[in-house]
Design a protein around this motif. Structure first.
Motif, short mmCIF file in Angstrom:
data_model
loop_
_atom_site.label_atom_id
_atom_site.label_comp_id
_atom_site.label_asym_id
_atom_site.label_seq_id
_atom_site.Cartn_x
_atom_site.Cartn_y
_atom_site.Cartn_z
N SER A 1 31.46 43.58 32.85
CA SER A 1 31.15 43.43 31.20
C SER A 1 31.62 42.29 30.44
O SER A 1 32.58 41.73 30.70
N LYS A 2 31.09 41.79 29.48
CA LYS A 2 31.48 40.79 28.46
C LYS A 2 32.78 41.07 28.02
O LYS A 2 32.99 42.23 27.37
N GLU A 3 33.72 40.24 27.97
CA GLU A 3 35.28 40.51 27.48
C GLU A 3 35.20 40.00 25.97
O GLU A 3 34.55 39.15 25.61
N ALA A 4 36.09 40.58 25.30
CA ALA A 4 36.21 40.07 23.61
C ALA A 4 36.97 38.80 23.96
O ALA A 4 37.71 38.49 24.78
N PRO A 5 36.40 37.72 22.98
CA PRO A 5 36.95 36.41 23.07
C PRO A 5 38.52 36.60 23.07
O PRO A 5 39.10 37.11 22.00
N CYS A 6 39.17 36.00 24.12
CA CYS A 6 40.58 35.66 23.82
C CYS A 6 41.04 34.64 24.71
O CYS A 6 40.10 34.22 25.51
N ALA A 7 42.11 34.22 24.96
CA ALA A 7 42.67 33.28 25.75
C ALA A 7 42.41 33.38 27.35
O ALA A 7 42.20 32.70 28.02
N GLU A 8 42.64 34.66 27.55
CA GLU A 8 42.81 35.31 28.91
C GLU A 8 41.24 35.71 29.24
O GLU A 8 40.98 35.94 30.57
N ALA A 9 40.50 35.73 28.63
CA ALA A 9 38.79 36.26 28.78
C ALA A 9 38.10 35.27 29.88
O ALA A 9 38.45 34.07 29.86
N ARG A 10 37.71 36.17 30.71
CA ARG A 10 36.86 35.35 31.77
C ARG A 10 35.36 35.55 31.37
O ARG A 10 34.92 36.63 30.99
N SER A 11 34.37 34.65 31.72
CA SER A 11 33.04 34.86 31.70
C SER A 11 32.38 35.84 32.56
O SER A 11 33.15 36.29 33.71
N VAL A 12 31.47 36.54 32.39
CA VAL A 12 30.70 37.42 33.32
C VAL A 12 30.31 36.69 34.61
O VAL A 12 30.62 37.25 35.83
N GLU A 13 29.98 35.54 34.46
CA GLU A 13 29.65 34.79 35.66
C GLU A 13 30.87 34.32 36.53
O GLU A 13 30.95 34.57 38.04
N GLU A 14 32.31 34.26 36.03
CA GLU A 14 33.22 34.17 36.63
C GLU A 14 33.63 35.29 37.46
O GLU A 14 34.19 35.34 38.62
N LYS A 15 33.70 36.61 36.75
CA LYS A 15 33.87 37.72 37.29
C LYS A 15 33.21 38.18 38.34
O LYS A 15 33.39 38.87 39.26
N GLN A 16 31.66 37.52 38.12
CA GLN A 16 30.71 37.88 39.21
C GLN A 16 31.20 37.46 40.53
O GLN A 16 30.93 37.92 41.52
N LYS A 17 31.57 36.07 40.51
CA LYS A 17 32.12 35.47 41.66
C LYS A 17 33.40 36.00 42.19
O LYS A 17 33.06 36.09 43.63
N LEU A 18 34.22 36.31 41.67
CA LEU A 18 35.39 36.93 41.76
C LEU A 18 35.25 38.12 42.74
O LEU A 18 35.69 38.38 43.83
N LEU A 19 34.32 39.15 42.07
CA LEU A 19 34.04 40.37 42.68
C LEU A 19 33.24 40.24 43.88
O LEU A 19 33.38 40.85 44.72
N GLY A 20 32.05 39.21 43.82
CA GLY A 20 31.19 38.98 45.07
C GLY A 20 31.96 38.51 46.16
O GLY A 20 31.23 38.43 47.21
N ALA A 21 33.05 38.00 46.02
CA ALA A 21 33.85 37.73 47.24
C ALA A 21 34.12 38.86 47.86
O ALA A 21 34.61 38.85 49.35
N HIS A 22 33.94 40.06 47.55
CA HIS A 22 34.67 41.19 48.42
C HIS A 22 33.59 42.28 48.49
O HIS A 22 33.65 43.21 48.96
N LEU A 23 32.45 42.05 47.45
CA LEU A 23 31.54 43.11 47.28
C LEU A 23 30.16 42.64 47.41
O LEU A 23 30.05 41.69 46.81
N ALA A 24 29.04 43.20 48.17
CA ALA A 24 27.60 42.55 48.14
C ALA A 24 27.13 43.34 47.13
O ALA A 24 27.40 44.11 46.49
N HIS A 25 25.91 42.58 46.69
CA HIS A 25 25.10 42.88 45.73
C HIS A 25 25.50 42.92 44.23
O HIS A 25 25.05 43.85 43.44
N VAL A 26 26.63 42.27 43.94
CA VAL A 26 27.10 42.41 42.75
C VAL A 26 26.19 41.44 41.50
O VAL A 26 26.14 42.14 40.44
N ASP A 27 25.31 40.76 42.02
CA ASP A 27 24.30 40.12 41.27
C ASP A 27 23.39 41.49 40.60
O ASP A 27 23.01 41.33 39.62
N ALA A 28 23.23 42.39 41.33
CA ALA A 28 22.36 43.32 40.94
C ALA A 28 22.97 44.17 39.87
O ALA A 28 22.30 44.71 38.85
N LEU A 29 24.31 44.41 40.02
CA LEU A 29 25.01 45.03 38.82
C LEU A 29 24.99 44.31 37.44
O LEU A 29 24.77 44.70 36.63
#
Length: 187
Positions: free
Chosen positions: A145-173
């Protein structure tokens, strides 16, 4: 309130959690601000006391309540993230719920999970433990999910890539999140 909390914490050492459960109910119904103020005192901090004991479903549920009422206690629990992940790897649904409470609305906690290799570990559990697939799927939706704006926040796309390295079909989520918007508040 302080005397009731001291009594409840003393009973935890004897394996008696009902007093603390009763106190949480009282706090939720009437006196949350006093409880939160007392949690800043390390001697009275429920999270610290519970972390002295083994993780059982009772202690995990109480931890959930403590960190949801006292956000500073999340940092304390996140210091035990490997212990929580190990409990999840052992098949604990309640530990997954505790992880969700710890990560909700906290970019800092999410970054700690990433640094602890938590995405790989949770993805592995997702593939191996059929009974944990639904609660972990819910966690993955929360993570993406989208994070509240802050210095440490990641975009959904960044998190999709990180999780996608370990789990298939993250794009569907991510597609589901964009289509159904389950964590957005209707205006």
């Amino acid at each position: 309130m302080e005397e009731r909390l001291r009594e409840a914490l003393a009973r935890i050492d004897k394996g008696q959690t009902q007093t603390l459960k009763d106190l949480f109910l009282h706090v939720a119904l009437s006196d949350e601000s006093s409880f939160v103020r007392l949690q800043d005192n390390l001697e009275l901090n429920v999270t610290l006391k519970l972390l002295e004991h083994d993780f059982t479903d009772d202690t995990l549920v109480l931890l959930q309540g403590a960190i949801l009422m006292h956000h500073s206690s999340r940092r304390i629990l996140c210091g035990q993230l490997n212990r929580l992940l190990t409990h999840i790897e052992g098949g604990s649904r309640c530990a997954v719920s505790t992880l969700v409470c710890c990560m909700a609305d906290s970019s800092t906690s999410l970054r700690q999970l990433e640094r602890a290799d938590g995405l790989r570990r949770l993805s592995s559990v997702f593939r191996k433990h059929k009974l944990l697939q639904m609660p972990l799927l819910e966690f993955f939706y929360l993570y993406l999910s989208k994070e509240a704006p802050c210095a440490e926040a990641r975009s959904v796309e960044e998190k999709q890539k990180l999780l996608g390295a370990h789990l298939a079909h993250v794009d569907a989520l991510v597609d589901d999140l964009q289509k159904y918007k389950p964590f957005e508040i209707a205006s």
